[in-house]
Design a protein around this motif. Sequence first.
Motif, PDB file in Angstrom:
ATOM      1  N   ASP A 173       0.859  -1.177   0.000  1.00  0.00           N
ATOM      2  CA  ASP A 173       0.000   0.000   0.000  1.00  0.00           C
ATOM      3  C   ASP A 173       0.902   1.236   0.000  1.00  0.00           C
ATOM      4  O   ASP A 173       1.466   1.602   1.035  1.00  0.00           O
ATOM      5  CB  ASP A 173      -0.908  -0.001   1.233  1.00  0.00           C
ATOM      6  CG  ASP A 173      -1.907   1.147   1.225  1.00  0.00           C
ATOM      7  OD1 ASP A 173      -1.822   2.013   0.319  1.00  0.00           O
ATOM      8  OD2 ASP A 173      -2.757   1.194   2.135  1.00  0.00           O
ATOM      9  N   PHE A 174       1.036   1.886  -1.159  1.00  0.00           N
ATOM     10  CA  PHE A 174       1.944   3.031  -1.288  1.00  0.00           C
ATOM     11  C   PHE A 174       1.331   4.340  -0.798  1.00  0.00           C
ATOM     12  O   PHE A 174       1.917   5.389  -0.976  1.00  0.00           O
ATOM     13  CB  PHE A 174       2.398   3.160  -2.745  1.00  0.00           C
ATOM     14  CG  PHE A 174       3.410   2.120  -3.136  1.00  0.00           C
ATOM     15  CD1 PHE A 174       4.748   2.297  -2.838  1.00  0.00           C
ATOM     16  CD2 PHE A 174       3.010   0.959  -3.776  1.00  0.00           C
ATOM     17  CE1 PHE A 174       5.685   1.344  -3.182  1.00  0.00           C
ATOM     18  CE2 PHE A 174       3.937  -0.008  -4.123  1.00  0.00           C
ATOM     19  CZ  PHE A 174       5.284   0.175  -3.827  1.00  0.00           C
ATOM     20  N   ARG A 175       0.168   4.270  -0.199  1.00  0.00           N
ATOM     21  CA  ARG A 175      -0.388   5.451   0.473  1.00  0.00           C
ATOM     22  C   ARG A 175       0.050   5.497   1.928  1.00  0.00           C
ATOM     23  O   ARG A 175       0.046   6.573   2.532  1.00  0.00           O
ATOM     24  CB  ARG A 175      -1.919   5.433   0.413  1.00  0.00           C
ATOM     25  CG  ARG A 175      -2.512   5.570  -0.973  1.00  0.00           C
ATOM     26  CD  ARG A 175      -4.006   5.359  -0.925  1.00  0.00           C
ATOM     27  NE  ARG A 175      -4.334   4.038  -0.396  1.00  0.00           N
ATOM     28  CZ  ARG A 175      -5.570   3.599  -0.184  1.00  0.00           C
ATOM     29  NH1 ARG A 175      -6.596   4.388  -0.435  1.00  0.00           N
ATOM     30  NH2 ARG A 175      -5.782   2.379   0.287  1.00  0.00           N
ATOM     31  N   GLN A 176       0.389   4.348   2.484  1.00  0.00           N
ATOM     32  CA  GLN A 176       0.692   4.266   3.912  1.00  0.00           C
ATOM     33  C   GLN A 176       1.971   3.462   4.125  1.00  0.00           C
ATOM     34  O   GLN A 176       1.936   2.234   4.171  1.00  0.00           O
ATOM     35  CB  GLN A 176      -0.468   3.627   4.679  1.00  0.00           C
ATOM     36  CG  GLN A 176      -1.777   4.392   4.550  1.00  0.00           C
ATOM     37  CD  GLN A 176      -2.922   3.715   5.290  1.00  0.00           C
ATOM     38  OE1 GLN A 176      -2.723   2.753   6.016  1.00  0.00           O
ATOM     39  NE2 GLN A 176      -4.130   4.223   5.090  1.00  0.00           N
ATOM     40  N   LEU A 177       3.074   4.164   4.230  1.00  0.00           N
ATOM     41  CA  LEU A 177       4.357   3.547   4.538  1.00  0.00           C
ATOM     42  C   LEU A 177       5.001   4.311   5.687  1.00  0.00           C
ATOM     43  O   LEU A 177       5.029   5.552   5.662  1.00  0.00           O
ATOM     44  CB  LEU A 177       5.280   3.555   3.313  1.00  0.00           C
ATOM     45  CG  LEU A 177       4.960   2.579   2.179  1.00  0.00           C
ATOM     46  CD1 LEU A 177       5.915   2.805   1.013  1.00  0.00           C
ATOM     47  CD2 LEU A 177       5.048   1.136   2.656  1.00  0.00           C
ATOM     48  N   GLU A 178       5.528   3.584   6.643  1.00  0.00           N
ATOM     49  CA  GLU A 178       6.207   4.233   7.770  1.00  0.00           C
ATOM     50  C   GLU A 178       7.569   3.610   8.060  1.00  0.00           C
ATOM     51  O   GLU A 178       8.527   4.310   8.342  1.00  0.00           O
ATOM     52  CB  GLU A 178       5.323   4.178   9.018  1.00  0.00           C
ATOM     53  CG  GLU A 178       4.023   4.964   8.849  1.00  0.00           C
ATOM     54  CD  GLU A 178       3.196   5.009  10.116  1.00  0.00           C
ATOM     55  OE1 GLU A 178       3.718   5.489  11.148  1.00  0.00           O
ATOM     56  OE2 GLU A 178       2.024   4.555  10.076  1.00  0.00           O
ATOM     57  N   GLU A 179       7.652   2.288   8.008  1.00  0.00           N
ATOM     58  CA  GLU A 179       8.926   1.583   8.170  1.00  0.00           C
ATOM     59  C   GLU A 179       9.132   0.635   6.994  1.00  0.00           C
ATOM     60  O   GLU A 179       8.165   0.073   6.459  1.00  0.00           O
ATOM     61  CB  GLU A 179       8.957   0.774   9.472  1.00  0.00           C
ATOM     62  CG  GLU A 179       8.830   1.597  10.740  1.00  0.00           C
ATOM     63  CD  GLU A 179       7.398   1.771  11.202  1.00  0.00           C
ATOM     64  OE1 GLU A 179       7.155   2.606  12.096  1.00  0.00           O
ATOM     65  OE2 GLU A 179       6.524   1.077  10.653  1.00  0.00           O
ATOM     66  N   VAL A 180      10.380   0.466   6.589  1.00  0.00           N
ATOM     67  CA  VAL A 180      10.728  -0.433   5.488  1.00  0.00           C
ATOM     68  C   VAL A 180      12.007  -1.181   5.850  1.00  0.00           C
ATOM     69  O   VAL A 180      12.734  -0.806   6.778  1.00  0.00           O
ATOM     70  CB  VAL A 180      10.926   0.335   4.156  1.00  0.00           C
ATOM     71  CG1 VAL A 180       9.625   0.963   3.689  1.00  0.00           C
ATOM     72  CG2 VAL A 180      12.018   1.390   4.299  1.00  0.00           C
ATOM     73  N   PHE A 181      12.298  -2.234   5.081  1.00  0.00           N
ATOM     74  CA  PHE A 181      13.564  -2.955   5.175  1.00  0.00           C
ATOM     75  C   PHE A 181      14.429  -2.605   3.968  1.00  0.00           C
ATOM     76  O   PHE A 181      13.934  -2.562   2.824  1.00  0.00           O
ATOM     77  CB  PHE A 181      13.338  -4.469   5.168  1.00  0.00           C
ATOM     78  CG  PHE A 181      12.981  -5.052   6.501  1.00  0.00           C
ATOM     79  CD1 PHE A 181      13.706  -4.737   7.639  1.00  0.00           C
ATOM     80  CD2 PHE A 181      11.929  -5.950   6.612  1.00  0.00           C
ATOM     81  CE1 PHE A 181      13.377  -5.290   8.869  1.00  0.00           C
ATOM     82  CE2 PHE A 181      11.601  -6.521   7.825  1.00  0.00           C
ATOM     83  CZ  PHE A 181      12.331  -6.181   8.962  1.00  0.00           C
ATOM     84  N   VAL A 182      15.696  -2.376   4.212  1.00  0.00           N
ATOM     85  CA  VAL A 182      16.682  -2.322   3.130  1.00  0.00           C
ATOM     86  C   VAL A 182      17.350  -3.684   3.077  1.00  0.00           C
ATOM     87  O   VAL A 182      17.894  -4.161   4.092  1.00  0.00           O
ATOM     88  CB  VAL A 182      17.726  -1.223   3.375  1.00  0.00           C
ATOM     89  CG1 VAL A 182      18.762  -1.227   2.246  1.00  0.00           C
ATOM     90  CG2 VAL A 182      17.063   0.145   3.459  1.00  0.00           C
ATOM     91  N   VAL A 183      17.297  -4.330   1.908  1.00  0.00           N
ATOM     92  CA  VAL A 183      17.892  -5.660   1.743  1.00  0.00           C
ATOM     93  C   VAL A 183      19.358  -5.471   1.346  1.00  0.00           C
ATOM     94  O   VAL A 183      19.664  -5.093   0.214  1.00  0.00           O
ATOM     95  CB  VAL A 183      17.145  -6.472   0.674  1.00  0.00           C
ATOM     96  CG1 VAL A 183      17.709  -7.894   0.606  1.00  0.00           C
ATOM     97  CG2 VAL A 183      15.654  -6.508   0.971  1.00  0.00           C
ATOM     98  N   THR A 184      20.256  -5.733   2.274  1.00  0.00           N
ATOM     99  CA  THR A 184      21.684  -5.513   2.012  1.00  0.00           C
ATOM    100  C   THR A 184      22.361  -6.743   1.423  1.00  0.00           C
ATOM    101  O   THR A 184      23.409  -6.624   0.786  1.00  0.00           O
ATOM    102  CB  THR A 184      22.406  -5.106   3.298  1.00  0.00           C
ATOM    103  OG1 THR A 184      22.231  -6.131   4.297  1.00  0.00           O
ATOM    104  CG2 THR A 184      21.828  -3.794   3.838  1.00  0.00           C
ATOM    105  N   ALA A 185      21.777  -7.927   1.607  1.00  0.00           N
ATOM    106  CA  ALA A 185      22.358  -9.146   1.057  1.00  0.00           C
ATOM    107  C   ALA A 185      21.304 -10.239   1.021  1.00  0.00           C
ATOM    108  O   ALA A 185      20.373 -10.249   1.833  1.00  0.00           O
ATOM    109  CB  ALA A 185      23.564  -9.605   1.870  1.00  0.00           C
ATOM    110  N   VAL A 186      21.448 -11.167   0.065  1.00  0.00           N
ATOM    111  CA  VAL A 186      20.575 -12.332  -0.048  1.00  0.00           C
ATOM    112  C   VAL A 186      21.463 -13.547  -0.264  1.00  0.00           C
ATOM    113  O   VAL A 186      22.307 -13.560  -1.176  1.00  0.00           O
ATOM    114  CB  VAL A 186      19.568 -12.186  -1.206  1.00  0.00           C
ATOM    115  CG1 VAL A 186      18.744 -13.469  -1.350  1.00  0.00           C
ATOM    116  CG2 VAL A 186      18.656 -10.996  -0.984  1.00  0.00           C
TER     117      VAL A 186
END
Length: 313
Positions: free
Chosen positions: A260-273
């Motif tokens: 839901d791109f109307r409501q974002l507050e926290e996200v993860f940055v994927v540094t490695a897989v």
Amino acid sequence: MGIFRNKPLIITVIIIIVLVILLVASSSNGTISQSAGQAGGIFSPVQEFFYQVSSGIGGFFDGLVNKDDQEQKNQELQSELEVFKSKSREYEELKKENERLAELLEYKQSNTNQELKLARITGKNPGNWFDVFTINLGRADGVKENMPVITADGLVGRIEEVSLNSSKVMAIIDARSSLSSIMERTREQAIVKGAISSNSLDDSLYITFLPLDADITEGDKIITSGLDGVYPKGFLIGEVASSSDTEAEGKNVRIEPAVDFRQLEEVFVVTAVDGEETGTISAANEVIGSAAVGETAAPSPSAQPSDAAQSQE
């Protein structure tokens, strides 16, 4: 003889004497004669009147004495009510934050092959959508350009610019975004493009120029294919919302994003897989090439590039 000329005074004195005698007599034998009862009946309205007057005056002065105390109590109650409302709002906010963080933690525990850094959103472009926004992680936190950004629901976008303590994220719904995808059910591969502009009311993603015989069904899940070198394979992009056929362009598909791109507050940055770092230089070159190919297949004539968000230190 002058005293007998004042008849009203004489009458009043006589009445008082009679009443006193009657009262004394009634107190001695515990009963009231018929004459005393009649006299009491005559004067009872007067007595009631003076009682009401005295009660009213007493209540008035009591009100004056207690007014300040009552106002102070009302002010104290009002202050307590405001404190309660404030605490209630804080509680609801903490409750919602805990729910979001619990969902992110659950995702992290279920995907131990991914190295994830939790980031908070600190700013965004004007408009309804989180198409370009800033986060509170930067080079000092090991964040690099083109690292994927996700939530527990699915793919959000990639790191576009990095400063020391903050980074700018370009979401997959942005009109400049282009990424390789695959249909989870049929394994059909395609390029997914965003179409958000500053005045857009719809955050849909699009696939264009699919063969007319491509097997596409509403509700089909679309995931990253991993072929663009930026987004590792398997991140959920969204679901097919609708598709249409055109003789000139083939099959066009509209995708409802998983996030839901109307409501974002926290996200993860994927540094490695799987132990392999994301956001490499080769990935940057490949994503630029994918975007250049996608320019010939604009999903919507109204889609214009979004204004870049101001990066924050």
